[in-house]
Design an enzyme around this catalytic site. Sequence first.
Site, PDB file in Angstrom:
ATOM      1  N   GLU A  50       0.834  -1.212   0.000  1.00 56.22           N
ATOM      2  CA  GLU A  50       0.000   0.000   0.000  1.00 56.22           C
ATOM      3  C   GLU A  50       0.867   1.260   0.000  1.00 56.22           C
ATOM      4  OE1 GLU A  50      -3.254   0.333  -0.392  1.00 56.22           O
ATOM      5  OE2 GLU A  50      -3.615  -1.821  -0.441  1.00 56.22           O
ATOM      6  N   ASN A  54       1.069   3.898  -3.070  1.00 53.88           N
ATOM      7  CA  ASN A  54       0.767   5.323  -2.871  1.00 53.88           C
ATOM      8  C   ASN A  54       1.867   6.199  -3.446  1.00 53.88           C
ATOM      9  OD1 ASN A  54      -1.710   5.040  -1.636  1.00 53.88           O
ATOM     10  ND2 ASN A  54      -1.031   5.688   0.383  1.00 53.88           N
ATOM     11  N   ARG A 108      -9.276   4.211  -7.781  1.00 51.50           N
ATOM     12  CA  ARG A 108      -8.603   4.104  -6.483  1.00 51.50           C
ATOM     13  C   ARG A 108      -9.629   4.086  -5.363  1.00 51.50           C
ATOM     14  NH1 ARG A 108      -4.071   1.923  -7.348  1.00 51.50           N
ATOM     15  NH2 ARG A 108      -3.244   2.682  -9.287  1.00 51.50           N
TER      16      ARG A 108
END
Length: 149
Positions: A50, A54, A108
């Site tokens: 994650e 990002n 997203r």
Amino acid sequence: MKTRASNEVTLEFPSRSSNEGFARSAAACFAAQMDPTLNELEDIKTAISEAVTNAIVHAYPDSIGTVTVKLRICPENVLELTVRDHGKGIPDIAQARTPMFTTGGEERSGMGFTIMESFMDKLTVRSVPGRGTTVSMKKKLMPRAKGAK
């Protein structure tokens, strides 16, 4: 004050989505020396995935930049994971950490920070707009009895 690490590694790679899997695997391999449970290993892989995603998607939306991952084994069986970029930064960290908030478009979910927080014991986000973001995570792994199978 920075805690002393018994072992650490730093990885640096271009912000290409193909490198997310590399970072995930590298973090798992590094953490394996701490003898984590399979659940702990999955938590580590998910959180690093994650954070790196990002950085790739949000820090460098229109260009390729550099992502740095630092992994450290700290006292008391704590694994520290840091993901840093030198991209566009986050103007409002509190808003960015709100579940379902995203600047990455409708594909997203806006759940990256929420997922990292749920799998790690501690999550710290530092960012300067125009200069980049550093995400630091810590997870205390449960010591397992030697010789247990």
